[in-house]
Design an enzyme around this catalytic site. Structure first.
Site, mmCIF file in Angstrom:
data_model
loop_
_atom_site.group_PDB
_atom_site.id
_atom_site.type_symbol
_atom_site.label_atom_id
_atom_site.label_comp_id
_atom_site.label_asym_id
_atom_site.label_seq_id
_atom_site.Cartn_x
_atom_site.Cartn_y
_atom_site.Cartn_z
ATOM 1 N N ASP A 118 0.937 -0.960 0.275
ATOM 2 C CA ASP A 118 0.045 0.083 -0.041
ATOM 3 C C ASP A 118 0.303 1.077 -0.072
ATOM 4 O OD1 ASP A 118 -1.402 2.212 0.795
ATOM 5 O OD2 ASP A 118 -3.110 0.412 1.936
ATOM 6 N N ARG B 257 -0.677 4.681 -0.113
ATOM 7 C CA ARG B 257 -1.889 5.120 0.058
ATOM 8 C C ARG B 257 -1.310 6.791 0.841
ATOM 9 N NH1 ARG B 257 -7.457 2.206 0.571
ATOM 10 N NH2 ARG B 257 -5.788 0.873 1.416
#
Ligand SMILES: [Zn+2]
Length: 419
Positions: free
Chosen positions: A332, A334
């Protein structure tokens, strides 16, 4: 040899790596100052390079299209935006958080109100552009109308109209990064941050290295859209409830209804909670971040889908995160640490209903000083056919649920569709 047909103006190249290109002293930005006059405006326009006091340009991810329009001759390099009648339809802020550099480092809190905040500079001829625009709209999603026909939502004629239209205030926000604050948030040094940004953009912004005096960066990344349902004033009123969904873009599901993940159904459920909360006298806020495929991009995402479907044993919940990491190098990207800034810009200090199961989002929100009263998981009957792999893998990895979390053995049983 230079092409004789080219516009002679284009031949004069101004390198940004030399401080003198900017004049000796750009207007300093005092980030976090409550008085916008003292904070001073951000000038990212190119109409007068000597005025620039930031790195990068406005609408960062669209700068390349702008370049094409310029090179084709359809856009003049000295075009100044006529901002007549473009000011916000709804007033947001100012709030105490606007003057707290610990709370807002990833957007310009004054980005929507340059007309009133920087009048003096505008009168002097500075080309200052908004980084935030606030407008009103009706939106209509078939699932919401269906929820009304099933009696889950009430058509009140005000927040939700007869035909299922939802009355919203929406704000588009471009990222504005105060580099010392971003570095602090990520727990890295500012010089390491600048170097990584310089290198990973292929040396696109030399000032990251050569201009330590320029502390604000307009990064070439996607922005954020905020949809607000109900009375704006309820957002910062401690006596009225607030529902929030912080949603990261998933174009395949959000727009096209792909059933491999829960994104659109969860988004719609978030809006449903927002409507209910607004109808109780509160407000609902959907924050939509352009971070496609966990900010890994859609090409990576589709490669991961293939890797998941074709691995031994097919698409399995126990290998869900692993396949992403194989392709992308991480699970990830983000960066939820920067996500709560939008909530602080809106003046949110307490969320009564947080429509998210992500532990990363929850941690980022509460670590930024916002209280969360209740977390709301996606109802089981909204989980699409092929999305059991995702949801069970996420719950097993620590996502919020009131339901059962599968043990590693049971996780092996959860399989996705074969093609
Ligand atoms: Zn999705």
């Amino acid at each position: 040899m230079a092409n004789p047909k080219r516009d002679p103006k284009l031949r004069h190249i101004v390198l940004t790596s030399h401080p003198t290109s900017y004049g000796t002293k750009p207007i300093p930005i005092d980030w976090g100052n409550a008085d916008p006059g003292q904070r001073s405006p951000l000038i990212g326009t190119l109409t007068d390079p000597s005025h620039r006091n930031v790195i990068g340009t406005h609408s960062g991810s669209y700068a390349i299209y702008r370049a094409l329009a310029v090179v084709q001759g359809s856009l003049k390099t000295d075009h100044r935006a006529d901002l007549t009648n473009t000011s916000p339809f709804v007033k947001i802020g100012p709030y105490p958080s606007w003057a707290d550099p610990g709370k807002i480092v990833a957007l310009d809190p004054f980005g929507a109100v340059i007309g009133e905040a920087f009048t003096e500079y505008l009168e002097k001829g500075y080309d200052i552009r908004p980084t935030i625009a606030i407008t009103k709209a009706h939106i209509n999603m078939p699932e919401l109308y269906e929820a009304a026909t099933k009696g889950r939502l009430t058509i009140d004629g005000k927040i939700m109209k007869e035909n299922g239209d939802l009355v919203v205030t929406k704000a588009a926000i471009e990222p504005v990064w105060y580099l010392p604050g971003i570095a602090q948030r990520l727990k890295v040094t500012e010089s390491d941050l600048r170097q990584a940004l310089f290198e990973q953009t292929g040396g696109m912004f030399p000032e990251l290295i050569t201009r330590p005096d320029l502390q604000v960066f307009l990064p070439p990344i996607g922005g954020v859209t905020v949809y607000i349902v109900g009375d704006m004033a309820a957002i910062s009123d401690p006596d009225r409830p607030v529902a929030v969904r912080v949603h990261d873009e998933c174009n395949g599901s959000d727009v096209f209804g792909s059933d491999i993940c829960t994104c659109r159904p969860y988004l719609v459920h978030g809006i449903e909670e927002c409507i209910k909360t607004a109808q109780e006298g509160g407000a609902g806020v959907i924050v939509y971040y352009r971070k496609e495929g966990r900010a890994l991009g859609e090409v990576t995402k589709f490669l991961v889908y293939n890797a998941r479907k074709r691995q031994t044993g097919g698409d399995r919940a126990d290998a869900y995160f692993e396949r992403t990491e194989c392709v992308a190098g991480v699970q990830d990207m983000r960066l939820q640490e920067l996500m709560p800034d939008v909530l602080h810009w809106l003046g949110i200090t307490r969320i009564d209903r947080l429509v998210s199961m992500s532990n990363m989002k929850y941690d980022a929100i509460i670590n930024s000083g916002i209280e969360v009263v209740k977390r709301i998981a996606i109802p089981d009957d909204l989980i699409p056919a092929d999305a059991q792999v995702e949801i069970e893998a996420k719950k097993a990895a620590g996502y919020y649920t009131e339901g059962e979390v599968l043990d590693p053995e049971s996780l092996l049983e959860i399989k996705g569709r074969d093609y």
